[in-house]
Motif scaffolding. Structure first.
Motif, short mmCIF file in Angstrom:
data_model
loop_
_atom_site.label_atom_id
_atom_site.label_comp_id
_atom_site.label_asym_id
_atom_site.label_seq_id
_atom_site.Cartn_x
_atom_site.Cartn_y
_atom_site.Cartn_z
N LYS A 6 -41.83 -25.36 37.77
CA LYS A 6 -41.33 -26.31 36.80
C LYS A 6 -41.14 -27.64 37.53
O LYS A 6 -41.65 -28.66 37.26
CB LYS A 6 -40.32 -25.77 35.99
CG LYS A 6 -39.55 -26.71 35.32
CD LYS A 6 -40.13 -27.44 34.03
CE LYS A 6 -40.28 -26.59 33.07
NZ LYS A 6 -40.87 -27.06 31.62
N LYS A 14 -44.91 -33.26 32.61
CA LYS A 14 -43.77 -32.70 32.16
C LYS A 14 -43.50 -33.44 30.41
O LYS A 14 -43.17 -32.40 29.76
CB LYS A 14 -42.38 -32.77 32.86
CG LYS A 14 -42.33 -31.76 34.09
CD LYS A 14 -41.43 -32.13 34.96
CE LYS A 14 -40.00 -31.76 34.35
NZ LYS A 14 -38.91 -31.99 35.52
N LEU A 18 -43.71 -31.46 27.07
CA LEU A 18 -42.20 -31.45 26.40
C LEU A 18 -42.47 -32.03 24.98
O LEU A 18 -41.85 -31.54 23.95
CB LEU A 18 -41.17 -32.40 27.15
CG LEU A 18 -39.94 -32.09 26.38
CD1 LEU A 18 -39.48 -30.82 26.13
CD2 LEU A 18 -38.72 -33.08 27.19
N ALA A 84 -37.47 -22.89 29.33
CA ALA A 84 -36.94 -23.90 30.75
C ALA A 84 -37.11 -23.10 32.00
O ALA A 84 -36.43 -23.65 33.04
CB ALA A 84 -35.46 -24.10 30.45
N TYR A 108 -33.99 -31.07 33.69
CA TYR A 108 -34.41 -32.24 32.73
C TYR A 108 -33.45 -33.16 32.93
O TYR A 108 -32.55 -33.22 33.43
CB TYR A 108 -34.56 -31.57 31.34
CG TYR A 108 -35.69 -30.76 31.30
CD1 TYR A 108 -37.02 -31.32 30.54
CD2 TYR A 108 -35.58 -29.57 31.51
CE1 TYR A 108 -37.90 -30.41 30.52
CE2 TYR A 108 -36.62 -28.55 31.34
CZ TYR A 108 -37.86 -29.00 30.90
OH TYR A 108 -38.72 -28.08 30.68
N SER A 114 -34.57 -34.53 25.79
CA SER A 114 -35.25 -33.25 26.27
C SER A 114 -34.30 -32.31 27.05
O SER A 114 -34.44 -31.25 26.85
CB SER A 114 -36.25 -34.01 27.37
OG SER A 114 -35.83 -34.50 28.38
N SER A 115 -33.24 -32.84 27.75
CA SER A 115 -32.48 -32.22 28.30
C SER A 115 -31.60 -31.38 27.37
O SER A 115 -31.18 -30.13 27.54
CB SER A 115 -31.37 -32.76 29.28
OG SER A 115 -30.64 -33.39 28.70
N MET A 118 -33.90 -28.42 25.80
CA MET A 118 -34.00 -27.22 26.64
C MET A 118 -32.82 -26.63 27.11
O MET A 118 -32.87 -25.51 27.39
CB MET A 118 -34.54 -27.78 28.09
CG MET A 118 -36.08 -28.35 27.67
SD MET A 118 -37.05 -27.26 26.62
CE MET A 118 -37.61 -26.24 27.83
N ASP A 176 -36.16 -39.17 35.59
CA ASP A 176 -36.45 -37.89 35.64
C ASP A 176 -35.51 -37.08 37.15
O ASP A 176 -34.89 -38.03 37.47
CB ASP A 176 -37.86 -37.29 35.83
CG ASP A 176 -38.59 -38.05 37.13
OD1 ASP A 176 -37.75 -38.35 38.09
OD2 ASP A 176 -39.78 -38.28 37.23
N LYS A 177 -35.72 -35.91 37.16
CA LYS A 177 -35.02 -35.31 38.15
C LYS A 177 -35.34 -35.80 39.43
O LYS A 177 -34.35 -35.68 40.53
CB LYS A 177 -35.23 -33.83 38.35
CG LYS A 177 -34.60 -33.24 36.92
CD LYS A 177 -33.22 -33.68 36.49
CE LYS A 177 -32.09 -33.07 37.12
NZ LYS A 177 -30.88 -33.48 36.63
N SER A 182 -38.92 -42.38 33.78
CA SER A 182 -39.97 -41.55 32.70
C SER A 182 -40.49 -42.36 31.64
O SER A 182 -40.06 -43.45 31.50
CB SER A 182 -39.06 -40.22 32.25
OG SER A 182 -38.12 -40.61 31.15
#
Length: 491
Positions: A6, A14, A18, A84, A108, A114-115, A118, A176-177, A182
């Motif tokens: 992931k 992603k 998503l 996830a 996420y 999105s977070s 998920m 993003d992470k 994004s």
């Protein structure tokens, strides 16, 4: 390996995946044809929770037979694999500790639609988000006092949340992470509310933390949005501002309200020390940027007020009623042996823990509490999966419950692992098993031939805070004439 596969996805890929996921979840109740709605469904998984990988859409790179086999093997142990890419319990109630996803799913972008999606699909009991007001009165989902860390735009311009307007908010996207911009827009509260309403599972709740002072008209607008877009019982509010929660109680006499204590002084000192080191290292800065931003916000708040106050459980109960609770730093919870019993005696519904020192520290303290046979909190807000912390606390929850004969190598890995193994790293486990070893849930390498590890004797003390005592307010009488203390919610 689920988590690595992931994380190895590019930010744009992603988001594409998503986007498909969002559409498929949303069309589950529409008039679209089954072929369109379930085009990515893996056959034979309809009995699993809707958030299971392959149940409605497939986000992993594994083949359909592999996904089927992994899911059936995990099911034999009372588990399933979420969309996830993390394991979860088929029976969420098997672990007595409720776990909420801190600012949404930890894999996420934080406080993003999105977070939240998920998080709903990731085997949690709920999701926590932060809401703030723009200068022109719009409720948005954001944590920091300044944009730039979790949200941003291509020209690098930052905005103070106390001054930002909707027009400027509309120009922001979430990071993003990996810290990259994004294609996902920074959300308004109504966006996240609708996403939660379309994806949450029965029993899950959205914890809406109010990050600033607001008047009753502004709070009424927030509450009205929640009532109109969220099913009853699927959300609640929390805040470090008792005065804010009292206004919400005036507007709604039944909803749960959580009063958040400011972090323990030792937790704050530790974050400051980490931040000082991190400013000298790009690697540490990326790892601890949440904490660094929290220190900056905390110092700004500290300069704007003369003192801080933690209200007692009795005061919270009298101010907010029976359906209320105390949300405290895990360090305060561990350092005060009577905090749980006193809260329950005062009539509070829940005691919740969080940490500004990271999930590893939070988990270590929960394990120390269990080793001392002390009560655990009712709920923990974490930057990891519910399975990870519950699996460390109660590894036998992953015991094999029924016989299953796997047909793929990954399915055989799931069935071969001891109860205390890490079930998130199947490809790594596959390599270690060839040499009769495996990776435990806490990251150790252990031989399969070793005898079962006997439980350690209960320790007399957990890891202690760096200060000698934890301050707990006395059960004073509530004075409604007190001037409210204006401070923000901690991390």
């Amino acid at each position: 390996m689920w988590q690595k596969s992931k994380r190895s996805m590019s930010g744009s890929l992603k988001l594409v995946l998503l986007g498909l996921a969002l559409g498929l979840v949303g069309c589950a109740s529409t008039s679209e044809s089954p072929d369109e709605a379930l085009q990515d469904e893996v056959a034979g998984l309809s009995h699993l929770p809707i958030g299971a990988e392959g149940r409605v859409f497939k986000l992993s790179a594994y083949s359909e037979p592999q996904i089927q086999d992994i899911q059936y093997a995990l099911q034999a142990r009372g588990l399933y694999w979420t969309a996830a890419q993390t394991p979860a319990y088929l029976d969420q109630q098997s672990c007595p500790l409720d776990v909420y996803a801190h600012r949404g799913h930890y894999l996420y972008p934080e406080n993003s639609a999105s977070s939240v999606l998920m998080g709903a699909l990731g085997g949690f009991d709920g999701v926590e988000i932060d809401v703030m007001l723009t200068r022109d009165g719009y409720w948005v989902v954001h944590h920091d006092s300044v944009t730039g860390r979790a949200t941003g735009r291509s020209d690098g311009k930052h905005f103070r949340m106390s001054r930002i307007k909707a027009e400027q908010w509309n120009s922001l996207v979430v990071r993003d992470k990996d810290g990259q911009l994004s294609q996902e827009r920074a959300p308004y509260a109504i966006d996240v509310f609708k996403r939660w309403a379309n994806s949450y599972q029965l029993g899950q709740q959205l914890n809406i933390e109010i990050k600033q002072d607001a008047d009753i008209v502004e709070l009424n607008h927030l509450l009205k949005m929640a009532r109109q877009s969220l099913p009853q019982g699927s959300y609640f509010f929390s805040s470090l501002e008792l005065d804010v929660l009292k206004k919400v109680r005036e507007l709604d006499s039944n909803i749960y309200l959580g009063y958040v204590w400011e972090p323990h002084s030792s937790s704050i000192a530790e974050v400051k020390a980490v931040a000082r080191k991190a400013t000298k290292s790009d690697v540490l800065y990326q790892k601890y940027q949440r904490q660094i931003n929290w220190v900056s916000d905390y110092e700004a708040r500290k300069r704007s007020r003369s003192k801080s106050q933690k209200y007692s459980a009795k005061t919270v109960r009298e101010a907010l009623g029976l359906n209320s609770g105390l949300h405290v730093d895990i360090r305060s919870f561990v350092g005060a042996p009577t905090i749980y019993s006193r809260s329950k005696q005062a009539g509070l519904a829940k005691v919740v823990t969080y940490s500004i020192n990271g999930s590893d520290f939070h988990q270590s303290q929960l394990l120390a509490l269990k080793n001392m046979a002390r009560p655990l909190p009712d709920q923990a807000i974490m930057d990891t999966s519910k399975f990870e912390i519950c699996h460390r606390l109660y590894p036998n929850l992953a015991s094999q419950q029924v016989n299953y004969q796997p047909i793929t190598e990954l399915g055989r890995v799931v069935m071969s692992l001891p109860n205390d193994a890490n079930f998130s790293l199947l490809q790594e486990q596959q390599m270690y098993l060839r040499d009769q070893h495996y990776i435990t849930a806490n990251g150790q390498i252990r031989s399969l031939k070793e005898p079962a590890v006997k439980p350690k004797a209960a320790v007399t003390q957990p890891h202690q805070p760096t200060t000698s005592a934890v301050y707990i307010p006395e059960d004073e009488e509530l004075n409604l004439e007190l001037t409210p203390i204006n401070i923000e919610i901690p991390n």
